[in-house]
Scaffold this motif. Structure first.
Motif, PDB file in Angstrom:
ATOM      1  N   ASN A 145       3.669 -17.696   1.148  1.00 40.66           N
ATOM      2  CA  ASN A 145       4.651 -16.746   1.051  1.00 40.66           C
ATOM      3  C   ASN A 145       3.390 -16.040   0.311  1.00 40.66           C
ATOM      4  O   ASN A 145       3.308 -14.572  -0.240  1.00 40.66           O
ATOM      5  CB  ASN A 145       4.847 -16.532  -0.935  1.00 40.66           C
ATOM      6  N   LYS A 146       1.965 -15.790   0.766  1.00 40.08           N
ATOM      7  CA  LYS A 146       0.990 -15.378   1.069  1.00 40.08           C
ATOM      8  C   LYS A 146       0.184 -14.133   1.483  1.00 40.08           C
ATOM      9  O   LYS A 146       0.204 -14.902   2.857  1.00 40.08           O
ATOM     10  CB  LYS A 146      -0.043 -16.307   0.168  1.00 40.08           C
ATOM     11  N   ARG A 147       0.795 -13.456   1.740  1.00 40.70           N
ATOM     12  CA  ARG A 147       0.661 -12.881   3.090  1.00 40.70           C
ATOM     13  C   ARG A 147      -0.421 -11.655   3.072  1.00 40.70           C
ATOM     14  O   ARG A 147      -0.131 -10.585   1.989  1.00 40.70           O
ATOM     15  CB  ARG A 147       2.283 -12.401   3.493  1.00 40.70           C
ATOM     16  N   ILE A 148      -1.239 -11.214   3.419  1.00 37.42           N
ATOM     17  CA  ILE A 148      -1.742 -10.266   3.991  1.00 37.42           C
ATOM     18  C   ILE A 148      -1.134  -9.160   4.613  1.00 37.42           C
ATOM     19  O   ILE A 148      -1.389  -9.659   5.968  1.00 37.42           O
ATOM     20  CB  ILE A 148      -3.585 -10.467   4.561  1.00 37.42           C
ATOM     21  N   ILE A 149      -1.715  -7.770   4.398  1.00 35.96           N
ATOM     22  CA  ILE A 149      -1.569  -6.501   4.774  1.00 35.96           C
ATOM     23  C   ILE A 149      -2.362  -6.072   4.941  1.00 35.96           C
ATOM     24  O   ILE A 149      -3.165  -5.498   4.131  1.00 35.96           O
ATOM     25  CB  ILE A 149      -0.447  -6.089   4.290  1.00 35.96           C
TER      26      ILE A 149
END
Length: 264
Positions: free
Chosen positions: A97-101
């Motif tokens: 659930n750790k997403r980089i945008i």
């Protein structure tokens, strides 16, 4: 595409966006309990939220993000610098659930683009969200100045939530300590009512839009004052506001969900 401001102000921020297939939150700056209650009050299920987008790491934008992610298995999207600044405050977040945008991301049928926003945070960003039918909305708050990059980021949007944080005179003569007043008025602070009106005038092009004023200060602004200040400046510039005008002007509440706005 539907939009609803759950809360928008100095005491906490969270915005709900939904398309035909997808529901997301932009920021989650109140307790998990408050966010769940707000969503329930507008008939939306927090378990259906597919993503939480984080603009920056200040507590009024991330307070409930960790709780919501853990309870409903929701991915959190933020850029690398914001993740580094906020990760400890969020508590334990599942790795998946750790997403980089970085600039752009696809979340089911929504395409999300980001742009830089000048604020005293690690790497503050605004969001432009587009569905498959080409309907576009943008959210941009916490900016000391309205830059060309912001203008380019939001110029094609059908709906824009734009900061109208403070009345300059109320801030100058209000209870804030001097250093905090300087911070709010700085190029890394917040946009005033007058500056919000000037920003709107800079991107209007004759196409009808919905503009929602948000992130009002609870100390240095009054909803009626923010609305009338912006409305009067726009009308003085010849802009027609209303059902048949060039734009619709609304105000987001600081403390409760505001009315749905639908982009058709």
């Amino acid at each position: 595409m539907k939009f609803c401001s759950l809360f928008s102000g100095s005491s906490g921020n969270s915005l709900f966006v939904s398309s035909q297939d997808t529901s997301i939150l932009v920021d989650a700056g109140l307790t998990g309990k408050a966010l769940m209650s707000a969503m329930d009050s507008i008939g939306e299920d927090p378990a259906q939220v597919k993503a939480i987008l984080i603009s920056h790491e200040h507590s009024d934008h991330i307070c409930g993000a960790g709780v919501m992610s853990r309870k409903f298995n929701i991915p959190i999207y933020a850029n690398e610098k914001t993740w580094a600044a906020m990760e400890r405050s969020l508590g334990k977040i599942a790795v998946h659930n750790k997403r980089i945008i970085n600039g752009e991301a696809s979340i089911d049928d929504l395409n999300v683009r980001t742009f830089r926003v000048p604020h005293d945070a690690a790497s503050c960003i605004g969001f432009t969200i587009e569905d498959r039918a080409g309907r576009i909305l943008s959210t941009v708050t916490d900016m000391g100045v309205f830059t060309n990059e912001i203008r380019e980021g939001i110029k094609d949007s059908d709906l824009i939530l734009l900061e109208s944080n403070h009345d300059v005179e109320m801030l100058k003569y209000g209870p804030y300590p001097y250093d905090l007043k300087r911070r709010v008025l700085s190029e890394l602070g917040h946009l005033s009512n007058e500056d919000a009106a000037a920003a709107i005038l800079s991107f209007l092009d004759g196409r009808r839009r919905s503009i929602i004023l948000g992130h009002l200060s609870g100390t240095n602004n009054v909803p009626e004052l923010a609305f009338k200040t912006v409305e009067n400046i726009l009308k003085d510039a010849g802009i027609e506001i209303g059902e048949t005008g060039e734009m619709e002007l609304k105000l987001a509440s600081r403390i409760r969900p505001s009315a749905y706005t639908e982009i058709k």
